[in-house]
Write a protein that holds these residues in place. Structure first.
Motif, PDB file in Angstrom:
ATOM      1  N   PRO A  17       0.811  -1.220   0.000  1.00  0.00           N
ATOM      2  CA  PRO A  17       0.000   0.000   0.000  1.00  0.00           C
ATOM      3  C   PRO A  17       0.847   1.275   0.000  1.00  0.00           C
ATOM      4  CG  PRO A  17      -0.899  -1.550   1.552  1.00  0.00           C
ATOM      5  CD  PRO A  17       0.407  -2.118   1.087  1.00  0.00           C
ATOM      6  N   ILE A  18       1.944   1.255   0.713  1.00  0.00           N
ATOM      7  CA  ILE A  18       2.824   2.422   0.729  1.00  0.00           C
ATOM      8  C   ILE A  18       3.394   2.668  -0.657  1.00  0.00           C
ATOM      9  CG2 ILE A  18       4.996   3.334   1.654  1.00  0.00           C
ATOM     10  CD1 ILE A  18       4.334   1.785   4.263  1.00  0.00           C
ATOM     11  N   PHE A  20       2.160   1.629  -3.561  1.00  0.00           N
ATOM     12  CA  PHE A  20       1.092   2.047  -4.468  1.00  0.00           C
ATOM     13  C   PHE A  20       0.712   3.512  -4.233  1.00  0.00           C
ATOM     14  CE2 PHE A  20       0.937  -2.105  -5.905  1.00  0.00           C
ATOM     15  CZ  PHE A  20      -0.034  -2.278  -6.865  1.00  0.00           C
ATOM     16  N   PHE A  21       0.683   3.937  -2.989  1.00  0.00           N
ATOM     17  CA  PHE A  21       0.346   5.320  -2.672  1.00  0.00           C
ATOM     18  C   PHE A  21       1.380   6.275  -3.263  1.00  0.00           C
ATOM     19  CE2 PHE A  21       0.361   9.014   0.204  1.00  0.00           C
ATOM     20  CZ  PHE A  21      -0.942   9.446   0.004  1.00  0.00           C
ATOM     21  N   ALA A  34      -5.469   7.723  -4.556  1.00  0.00           N
ATOM     22  CA  ALA A  34      -4.246   6.968  -4.284  1.00  0.00           C
ATOM     23  C   ALA A  34      -4.350   6.245  -2.949  1.00  0.00           C
ATOM     24  CB  ALA A  34      -3.034   7.900  -4.293  1.00  0.00           C
ATOM     25  N   PHE A  35      -4.912   6.922  -1.955  1.00  0.00           N
ATOM     26  CA  PHE A  35      -5.078   6.306  -0.636  1.00  0.00           C
ATOM     27  C   PHE A  35      -6.061   5.140  -0.706  1.00  0.00           C
ATOM     28  CE2 PHE A  35      -6.907   6.143   3.680  1.00  0.00           C
ATOM     29  CZ  PHE A  35      -5.743   5.879   4.382  1.00  0.00           C
ATOM     30  N   ALA A  38      -4.388   2.236  -2.346  1.00  0.00           N
ATOM     31  CA  ALA A  38      -3.418   1.641  -1.424  1.00  0.00           C
ATOM     32  C   ALA A  38      -4.115   0.778  -0.382  1.00  0.00           C
ATOM     33  CB  ALA A  38      -2.601   2.745  -0.748  1.00  0.00           C
TER      34      ALA A  38
END
Length: 106
Positions: A17-18, A20-21, A34-35, A38
Motif C-alpha cells: 500500500p505504501i 502504491f500510494f 491513491a489512498f 493503497a
C-alpha cells in the motif's frame, strides 16, 4: 539501515500500500484515490494471506490422511500462484525494483 530493515520486515500487506500510494502520487493521482487504491491493495494482500493460511491449515490434515489411507507419499503441496506472489512482492529488493522498472519505462 535498521529502520529500513524494520520497515521491510512488515511484509507485503504493509509495504505494497505504501508503494502504491507513492506511485499514485508520482503519476499525479488525487490523494484520496491513491489512498483508496493503497488500502484496497493492503486489504487484498491481507485477505490473500488469510485464505492461504486457512487452506494450508485445512489441507495439511487432509493430505496426511490421504498419505495414510492410500500410501501416497507427497513431498510438495502446490498452492498455486498466490504464494509465489507473496514471496516475490515481500522480497527486500522489491521496493527498489519497482522504482527501477518505473524509471526504465519513463
Amino acid at each position: 539501515m535498521s529502520v529500513l530493515k524494520s520497515v521491510i520486515s512488515l511484509g507485503a500487506p504493509v509495504l505494497m500500500p505504501i508503494i502504491f500510494f507513492v506511485i499514485g502520487l508520482l503519476f499525479r493521482v488525487k490523494i484520496g484515490k491513491a489512498f483508496e487504491a493503497a488500502l484496497l491493495v493492503g486489504v487484498g494482500f491481507t485477505g490473500l494471506n488469510m485464505v492461504i493460511d486457512l487452506l494450508l491449515d485445512n489441507l495439511g490434515p487432509a493430505t496426511s490422511a490421504m498419505v495414510k489411507r492410500f500410501g501416497v507419499h507427497l513431498t510438495v503441496l502446490d498452492t498455486g500462484w498466490a504464494n509465489a506472489s507473496q514471496i516475490g512482492w515481500s522480497s527486500a529488493l522489491m521496493p527498489l525494483a519497482v522504482f527501477v522498472f518505473l524509471l526504465l519505462n519513463i
